[in-house]
Scaffold this active site. Structure first.
Site, mmCIF file in Angstrom:
data_model
loop_
_atom_site.group_PDB
_atom_site.id
_atom_site.type_symbol
_atom_site.label_atom_id
_atom_site.label_comp_id
_atom_site.label_asym_id
_atom_site.label_seq_id
_atom_site.Cartn_x
_atom_site.Cartn_y
_atom_site.Cartn_z
ATOM 1 N N LYS A 177 -15.552 -8.394 3.427
ATOM 2 C CA LYS A 177 -14.416 -8.853 4.247
ATOM 3 C C LYS A 177 -14.703 -8.587 5.725
ATOM 4 O O LYS A 177 -15.236 -7.541 6.054
ATOM 5 C CB LYS A 177 -13.148 -8.067 3.882
ATOM 6 N N SER B 250 -2.468 -7.974 2.683
ATOM 7 C CA SER B 250 -2.807 -7.856 4.118
ATOM 8 C C SER B 250 -3.268 -9.216 4.668
ATOM 9 O O SER B 250 -2.925 -9.604 5.779
ATOM 10 C CB SER B 250 -3.942 -6.860 4.325
ATOM 11 N N HIS C 43 0.849 -1.209 0.000
ATOM 12 C CA HIS C 43 0.000 0.000 0.000
ATOM 13 C C HIS C 43 0.881 1.254 0.000
ATOM 14 O O HIS C 43 0.607 2.222 -0.703
ATOM 15 C CB HIS C 43 -0.888 0.055 1.255
ATOM 16 N N ARG D 180 -2.219 -6.041 -8.437
ATOM 17 C CA ARG D 180 -1.193 -7.077 -8.338
ATOM 18 C C ARG D 180 -1.404 -8.049 -9.488
ATOM 19 O O ARG D 180 -1.868 -7.643 -10.546
ATOM 20 C CB ARG D 180 -1.287 -7.770 -6.972
#
Ligand code: ADP
Length: 169
Positions: free
Chosen positions: A42, A134, A18, A96
């Protein structure tokens, strides 16, 4: 007109991946608002306040000319409304490997339907941080693995603290 961008995310917790996106975005925009949000799909490990504080602490470590261009805010609700309220022209997201693409593509397209002039700008993850997520940082830490290559020392300490809190609860 100054270029205001929003970098939204869960930041649960903020990683060096990040931070790489934040630093590179600052080369492109005049003002960056990091929006720490709630992702309904999430369950978060850290509370919204903890996540926001960790982002603030990490930003405070940037060089002062960079730091001054950044604001960190917690938000819930619709991103396009938040962007309108902040007069932001751009949403920043990091990409990504292939796995991010489908979700990011769909979200950018939906946001564009909701707010036609809001552009989503994707920055490709850097080589040295592109494998950091994360989610894996939390998994590794939970199994007593070393996460020092993935997060700042302050975030690492927070993760340890949180895991200890969990183990005594
Ligand atoms: P969200 O729940 O909104 O996906 P995240 O905190 O997981 O929030 O991610 C926020 C943004 O940062 C996303 O665009 C994600 O693809 C990007 N990101 C996360 N980790 C990295 C990384 N290592 N390199 C580049 N971008 C990343």
């Amino acid at each position: 007109m100054s270029h205001i961008a929003i970098y939204p995310g869960s930041f649960d917790p903020i990683t060096l991946g990040h931070l790489d996106i934040i630093q590179r975005s600052l080369e492109l925009v005049d003002e960056l608002i990091i929006a720490v949000g709630v992702n309904p799909s999430k369950t978060s490990f850290f509370s919204i306040d903890e996540r926001t504080e960790m982002v603030r602490e990490s930003v405070a470590a940037l060089p002062s000319d960079k730091r001054e261009a950044v604001r960190v805010e917690a938000f819930d609700g619709l991103l396009v409304h938040f962007a309108q309220q902040k007069k932001a022209q751009t949403i920043i997201r990091g990409l990504r490997a292939v796995s991010d693409f489908e979700y990011e593509f769909q979200m950018a397209a939906m946001n564009r339907k909701l707010h036609a002039s809001l552009e989503t700008l994707f920055l490709m993850a850097s080589d040295h941080t592109q494998f950091i997520a994360s989610r894996y940082v939390k998994e590794i830490a939970r199994m007593q693995g070393d996460v020092s290559q993935f997060v700042t020392p302050a975030v690492q300490a927070r993760i340890q603290g949180k895991l200890q809190e969990e183990s005594v609860a």
